[in-house]
Design a protein around this motif. Structure first.
Motif, PDB file in Angstrom:
ATOM      1  N   ILE A 127       0.850  -1.189   0.000  1.00 23.38           N
ATOM      2  CA  ILE A 127       0.000   0.000   0.000  1.00 23.38           C
ATOM      3  C   ILE A 127       0.890   1.244   0.000  1.00 23.38           C
ATOM      4  N   VAL A 128       0.744   2.059  -1.039  1.00 24.60           N
ATOM      5  CA  VAL A 128       1.506   3.308  -1.149  1.00 24.60           C
ATOM      6  C   VAL A 128       0.788   4.426  -0.411  1.00 24.60           C
ATOM      7  N   SER A 129      -0.517   4.527  -0.613  1.00 20.69           N
ATOM      8  CA  SER A 129      -1.317   5.506   0.116  1.00 20.69           C
ATOM      9  C   SER A 129      -2.726   4.975   0.252  1.00 20.69           C
ATOM     10  N   ALA A 130      -3.417   5.447   1.269  1.00 24.48           N
ATOM     11  CA  ALA A 130      -4.794   5.010   1.512  1.00 24.48           C
ATOM     12  C   ALA A 130      -5.549   6.129   2.204  1.00 24.48           C
ATOM     13  N   GLU A 131      -6.749   6.413   1.709  1.00 25.21           N
ATOM     14  CA  GLU A 131      -7.595   7.409   2.348  1.00 25.21           C
ATOM     15  C   GLU A 131      -8.082   6.891   3.692  1.00 25.21           C
TER      16      GLU A 131
END
Length: 223
Positions: A127-131
């Motif tokens: 996971i690079v980014s997650a809201e």
């Protein structure tokens, strides 16, 4: 030493991204949201839609053609000794602008028996980014009988299927293994690196509301 600067390689898909790949790369996101994946240094094509998915080098050759012409230069002697001219991997950037449908990938035994492929599609996600509140659905939380699942799929009871899954919250830096054969769905608001076996085989358990064409039996020739 020859250095190749590879362009973005974004085959059109049936689900929407949200511009995260462009922002991650520091370029203007595409206006069309249906390019939510970047297949990096890919020698794998979209199933039934080649050459979509194949990386093209600046000189006009596909990466697959270049590797076939000189596999040791590209892959190294040890790799070629074990895998031949096959890179044996596919790496993607994946931007889930909406929740992906619940689906499953074949394993190597099924792929060899029915799809003429030595590879299934086990995946690993970084996971690079997650809201805030983003999650993935990974496997069923209880035993689901084949007849029960078949009924959900036939009637597109998405609520029943999702309620039966394990909902796993994710955040940047998480790593998740998704073995072939495990039902799963990637939730909205996630940018990930996906490292997988080099195929484009998916069996959708859910398709209602997605821009998926073709017969109910799909495109794998299994109907």
């Amino acid at each position: 030493m020859t250095i190749y600067r590879l362009p973005a390689n974004t085959p059109r898909s049936f689900y929407r991204g949200d511009g995260r790949i462009g922002r991650f790369r520091g370029v203007r996101p595409a206006d069309d949201p249906y390019y939510p994946e970047d297949w990096i240094a890919s020698t794998t094509s979209r199933h039934g839609a080649a050459p979509a998915g194949l990386t093209t080098l600046p000189d006009g050759r596909s990466l697959a053609e270049a590797i076939a012409a000189d596999p040791v230069w590209w892959l190294g002697e040890r790799h070629v000794a074990e895998h031949g001219a096959d890179p044996a991997i596919l790496v993607k950037l994946l931007d889930a602008g909406e929740r992906l449908p619940l689906h499953v990938h074949p394993d190597r035994r099924f792929a060899a028996s029915h799809l003429a492929s030595p590879y299934g599609k086990t995946e690993a996600w970084v996971i690079v980014s997650a809201e805030p509140g983003a999650a993935v659905h990974l496997g069923f939380a209880r035993d689901v009988e084949p007849g029960e699942l078949a009924g959900w799929v036939a009637d597109q009871r998405i609520d029943r299927m999702l309620d039966a899954t394990n909902r796993v919250p994710v955040r940047a830096g998480d790593a998740i293994l998704c073995p072939a054969g495990l039902p799963h769905a990637i939730g909205a608001g996630v940018l990930m690196v996906e490292v997988q076996e080099p195929t484009d085989f998916s069996v959708l358990l859910e398709w209602a509301g997605f821009d998926v064409d073709g017969p109910a039996a799909g495109h794998l020739g299994l109907g």
